[in-house]
Scaffold this motif. Structure first.
Motif: not given
Length: 133
Positions: A77-90
């Protein structure tokens, strides 16, 4: 490097070479990576997470965020939150790209995980899952 395994290091190296091949702007590419060859030139934190790679042209007309994941790590779940944060930023940066490099033969499963995280707001981001061969 932040205490990563040799497998992760190889995936980061694959990510670095892929981004260098894909993005060749006329005025050069600014690239920061969480890799020993970049010394202290590490990517900035995004949403509380540090990506394995950050790149942009100069002056910035596009931004790239890249992440290397083993399958065991990707499914947390940590990696999925991380990827989501990166997608939101981009999602608010025109011409942006997100690259995820994964171990050999894990590309399809990894793409499905990223697709499940993707929302309509992420529609303009170029997303590529790379086989870490």
């Amino acid at each position: 490097m932040s205490g990563e395994t040799s497998a992760h290091t190889r995936l980061v190296e694959r990510l670095i070479s892929h981004v260098r091949e894909k993005h060749k702007p006329p005025r050069g590419l600014l690239m920061l990576a969480d890799h020993h060859s970049f010394g202290n030139n590490r990517p900035p934190q995004i949403g509380g997470y540090t990506p394995d790679l950050f790149a942009s042209d100069l002056p910035a007309t596009f931004e790239v965020v890249g992440e290397a994941k083993t399958m065991a790590d990707l499914e947390t779940s940590r990696s999925q939150r991380q990827i989501l944060a990166f997608l939101d930023y981009l999602s608010v940066r025109h011409g942006s790209s997100f690259y995820l490099v994964v171990p050999p033969f894990q590309q399809r499963r990894s793409a499905a995980i990223v697709d499940a995280l993707r929302t309509a707001a992420h529609g303009d981001i170029a997303i590529e899952v790379i086989d870490g061969l």
